[in-house]
Design a protein around this motif. Structure first.
Motif, PDB file in Angstrom:
ATOM      1  N   UNK B 102       0.842  -1.189   0.000  1.00 33.04           N
ATOM      2  CA  UNK B 102       0.000   0.000   0.000  1.00 33.04           C
ATOM      3  C   UNK B 102       0.878   1.239   0.000  1.00 33.04           C
ATOM      4  N   UNK B 103       0.607   2.138  -0.939  1.00 38.72           N
ATOM      5  CA  UNK B 103       1.309   3.419  -0.988  1.00 38.72           C
ATOM      6  C   UNK B 103       0.290   4.490  -0.599  1.00 38.72           C
ATOM      7  N   UNK B 104       0.537   5.149   0.546  1.00 44.26           N
ATOM      8  CA  UNK B 104      -0.462   6.050   1.111  1.00 44.26           C
ATOM      9  C   UNK B 104       0.100   7.460   1.252  1.00 44.26           C
ATOM     10  N   UNK B 105      -0.756   8.466   1.049  1.00 44.36           N
ATOM     11  CA  UNK B 105      -0.278   9.857   1.117  1.00 44.36           C
ATOM     12  C   UNK B 105       0.147  10.255   2.528  1.00 44.36           C
ATOM     13  N   UNK B 106      -0.652   9.897   3.536  1.00 39.55           N
ATOM     14  CA  UNK B 106      -0.311  10.277   4.907  1.00 39.55           C
ATOM     15  C   UNK B 106      -0.352  11.772   5.114  1.00 39.55           C
ATOM     16  N   UNK B 107       0.471  12.256   6.034  1.00 38.41           N
ATOM     17  CA  UNK B 107       0.395  13.660   6.435  1.00 38.41           C
ATOM     18  C   UNK B 107       1.139  14.597   5.492  1.00 38.41           C
ATOM     19  N   UNK B 108       1.904  14.048   4.562  1.00 40.77           N
ATOM     20  CA  UNK B 108       2.643  14.876   3.614  1.00 40.77           C
ATOM     21  C   UNK B 108       3.005  13.986   2.439  1.00 40.77           C
ATOM     22  N   UNK B 109       2.587  14.370   1.232  1.00 39.32           N
ATOM     23  CA  UNK B 109       2.719  13.466   0.090  1.00 39.32           C
ATOM     24  C   UNK B 109       4.099  13.507  -0.558  1.00 39.32           C
ATOM     25  N   UNK B 110       4.898  14.513  -0.244  1.00 33.55           N
ATOM     26  CA  UNK B 110       6.158  14.714  -0.973  1.00 33.55           C
ATOM     27  C   UNK B 110       7.080  13.498  -0.907  1.00 33.55           C
ATOM     28  N   UNK B 111       7.265  12.961   0.284  1.00 30.85           N
ATOM     29  CA  UNK B 111       8.174  11.832   0.450  1.00 30.85           C
ATOM     30  C   UNK B 111       7.688  10.587  -0.275  1.00 30.85           C
ATOM     31  N   UNK B 112       6.382  10.364  -0.269  1.00 34.46           N
ATOM     32  CA  UNK B 112       5.796   9.221  -0.965  1.00 34.46           C
ATOM     33  C   UNK B 112       6.057   9.351  -2.456  1.00 34.46           C
TER      34      UNK B 112
END
Lengths: 464, 236
Positions: B102-112
């Motif tokens: 699973x690839x999730x945005x979380x609290x900040x999408x930049x690192x993903x």
């Protein structure tokens, strides 16, 4: 049957404010509705529906006899080992001076009492009593009463003496690089920090990596002969493994919460904490005392773990302090702004919660510090932290954090800087722990020279 | 290198804000304004959204898209419970015995956006079980992976998720591994690898550690507190 085992059925509370009658079904509902507004209680569906309902709950709470807390548990005795700890450890003798009072009466008593009387009360109060009285107190009240509480702990120095403000030196590094951490330690020492503990949050829970940081911190402490203690804030089971493998462990760290299920979500039980403490005591590394535990807490952890039992987050936070005091810790701190805006939305909520946590911890007899902090998705900034730090310092907070430039490059949040600690000490005439202060003087720290004093040569700790 | 003689020389060892100097007990003006600028940048990064088409192009494998039950970014921030649940009516293919990714945005999408494709490329060939199709999840918390994996019937789940932005890094990726995932798993039942970014843990080191943990989890039949990261450290 002993009291507190649910033999008295919950009775509703009623209060009329501005012509409207409000009914609160049980004690935990009354406590929740009386709590100053915060996002976590709203998220849990426990917050008062209006300002009038909140003040109605506060009035009803003020009229509640304290003895009621000994017969009605917010989480049933049978269902939760933290409740059992609270009831089984209650000291009726210490409770005697206030046993006939209401919650409102306790507030007045605390504000009028001498420091020795407030301090002696600690084992007689349950966390729910402390939480209840805090809910009808203003920030100034919380400051005044907390400032009366005397809590002194010892390992290699003496923490919590009147007129002192200690600092945890927090030199975290994103890859646990030894030299990166050492540079942070030296920077903090040069700015007078580290008397509470030199404590690293490891980026990894890898056992060998944790042991490497433990050895490095111990080497730094030894080379500079610093009268303080070191800690790597790994999970208690990792620290136990490190002790078994011979690592130099001064303090055992663990995050804890106010319900059995919250602690389970952290992967700990009360028995495990005792086992870890016994293991650390057996190392006999403390020179002045044997307070070997370091706990962190924070409002919202129980709700985050789905383990709140319909109890408000501030009352649950106070219950975590009942867990902490069972193990005679050297240090306890709430990480108040770390958890995020879903539990404490903005600086107003963080400030109130930080003052409540410090007050409840001190009133229950703990060496209470606060991580004055926020994350970048909360509505807060460094000005707000200055205000909270100042309030806490006036209230006699045992210690705060010292992070290089207030920016934790591993945990990605903002706390207080080494400079902030120095500023709070200077503004209020506070001093470091006496043994540490004498060491600062010996080492020639505190002058205005840009040069590092020769006795603190970076080469001694591998910085070359 | 010679040992640092001056305080500011400590900066060569760490990105932390050491060696700032002091004016009285306070930070000098330049250090204060550097901090203010970094905070402003981090605040802006909190609201960064995932560019899903760009991410899909980077992954080079079949990708499924899902959303959590949160309606928008603000609700996501204030209602973590909704971020842990799949949106109503989400259908996912079964992948029994596989490892859900699973690839999730979380609290900040930049690192993903920057690091998740690289970690997946290195991790997938080393998995101890077959890989399920990659799922890209928006407005997601870590525990959404439990819901996704349970729906797919997966044996384990790896969640790559954006960590909250700090002042010194706004592109940090976290990786969480949960064995036998199902709704209601607690954080004590997961293993976490954090700070995946330049200046932190490299994509290669993160993928190697994740593969080690997955093999150990398979042997133990569990993740979390019971599974100790005892992977040998590389020789210094």
């Amino acid at each position: 049957m002993a009291p507190g085992r649910g033999i008295i059925a919950a009775m509703p509370f009623a209060q009329t404010v501005a012509g409207t009658r409000y009914v609160f079904d049980d004690l935990k509902t009354l406590l929740a509705r009386a709590t100053p507004f915060r996002s976590g209680d709203a998220l849990a569906g426990l917050a008062a529906g209006s300002a009038a309902e909140r003040v109605a709950a506060q009035r009803a709470l003020a009229d509640l006899p304290l003895a009621r807390f000994l017969t009605e548990a917010v989480i049933p005795y049978e269902a939760d080992d933290v409740t059992r700890l609270i009831i089984d450890r209650h000291d009726a003798g210490a409770f005697a001076p206030v046993r006939s009072l209401t919650v409102g009466g306790l507030r007045d008593w605390l504000l009028a009492a001498e420091p020795a009387a407030v301090t002696a009360l600690a084992p007689g109060l349950t966390p729910e009593m402390a939480a209840a009285v805090s809910k009808i107190m203003r920030v100034a009240d919380l400051m005044q009463v907390a400032a009366k509480c005397r809590v002194v702990t010892r390992f290699r120095n003496t923490i919590g003496l009147p007129g002192t403000l200690s600092i945890r030196l927090q030199p975290n590094h994103p890859t646990d690089d030894a030299r990166g951490i050492a540079a942070g330690v030296l920077d903090g020492l040069l700015l007078g920090a580290g008397d509470a503990v030199i404590g690293v949050n490891p980026a990894t829970d890898n056992v060998d990596a944790v042991m490497g940081v433990l050895r490095m911190l111990d080497t730094v402490r030894d080379r500079f002969a610093i009268p303080t203690q070191t800690c790597v804030l790994s999970h208690v089971t990792t620290t136990m493994l490190a002790m078994q493998r011979g690592a130099p462990v001064d303090l055992v760290f663990q995050s804890i919460g106010g319900t059995q299920a919250t602690n389970a979500s952290f992967g700990v039980t009360l028995a495990l904490l005792k086992e870890a403490r016994d293991q650390a005591l057996a190392l006999r590394r403390g020179t002045l005392g044997d307070n070997v535990m370091y706990f962190e807490t924070g409002q919202g952890s129980a709700l985050s773990a789905g383990a709140h039992h319909g109890v408000d987050q501030q009352t649950l936070e106070a219950r975590a302090y009942a867990v902490a005091r069972e193990y005679a810790p050297l240090l306890v701190n709430s990480v108040v702004g770390f958890i995020g805006p879903e539990y404490l939305f903005d600086s107003k909520q963080i400030l109130r919660a930080g003052m409540e946590d410090h007050f409840c911890g001190k009133l229950l007899g703990l060496p209470m510090g606060v991580d004055v902090c926020y994350t970048n998705h909360a509505e807060a900034d460094q000005d707000d932290m200055d205000a909270l730090l100042a309030c806490l310092a006036v209230a006699g907070v045992t210690y705060v954090m010292g992070v290089p430039g207030a920016d934790d490059v591993m945990l990605a949040y903002q706390s207080t800087s080494f400079h902030d600690g120095l500023t709070a000490r200077a503004l209020l005439g506070k001093r470091a722990a006496p043994e540490f202060e004498a060491w600062l003087d010996r080492m020639g720290i505190g002058g205005d020279d840009e040069r590092i004093p020769a006795r603190l040569s970076p080469a001694l700790i591998g910085l070359a | 290198m010679t040992a640092p003689a001056l305080w500011r020389d400590l900066r060569r060892f760490t990105d932390a804000r050491v060696g700032l100097g002091r004016v009285g007990t306070a930070q000098p003006t330049a250090a204060h304004l550097d901090f203010q600028e970094a905070h402003a940048r981090a605040r802006d990064a909190v609201w960064s959204a995932l560019d899903v088409p760009a991410l899909e192009a980077g992954i080079a494998r079949p990708v499924l898209r899902v959303r959590s039950a949160a309606a928008d970014r603000r609700e996501y921030l204030l209602r973590p419970d909704l971020g842990r649940r799949l949106a109503e009516g989400t259908a996912l293919p079964r992948a029994p015995g596989c490892i859900a990714l699973v690839v999730a945005d979380g609290l900040c999408a930049t690192g993903v956006q920057r690091h998740a494709p690289g970690v997946l490329d290195l991790l997938i060939p080393t998995l101890p079980l077959p890989a399920a199709p990659v799922v890209v999840a928006e407005l997601a918390r870590v525990a959404l992976g439990d819901d996704i994996a349970e729906a797919m019937g997966a044996a384990a789940v790896v969640v790559l998720i954006g960590e909250r932005p700090g002042l010194s890094a706004t592109d940090s990726l976290g990786l969480y591994i949960t064995w036998a995932p199902r709704r209601g798993r607690t954080d004590a039942e997961r293993n976490c690898i954090s700070n995946i970014r330049p200046g932190g843990l490299s994509c290669a080191d993160a993928a190697a550690k994740a593969a080690w943990l997955l093999r150990a989890a398979q042997a133990l039949g569990a993740t979390g507190v019971a599974l100790k990261d005892d992977m040998a450290l590389p020789a210094p």
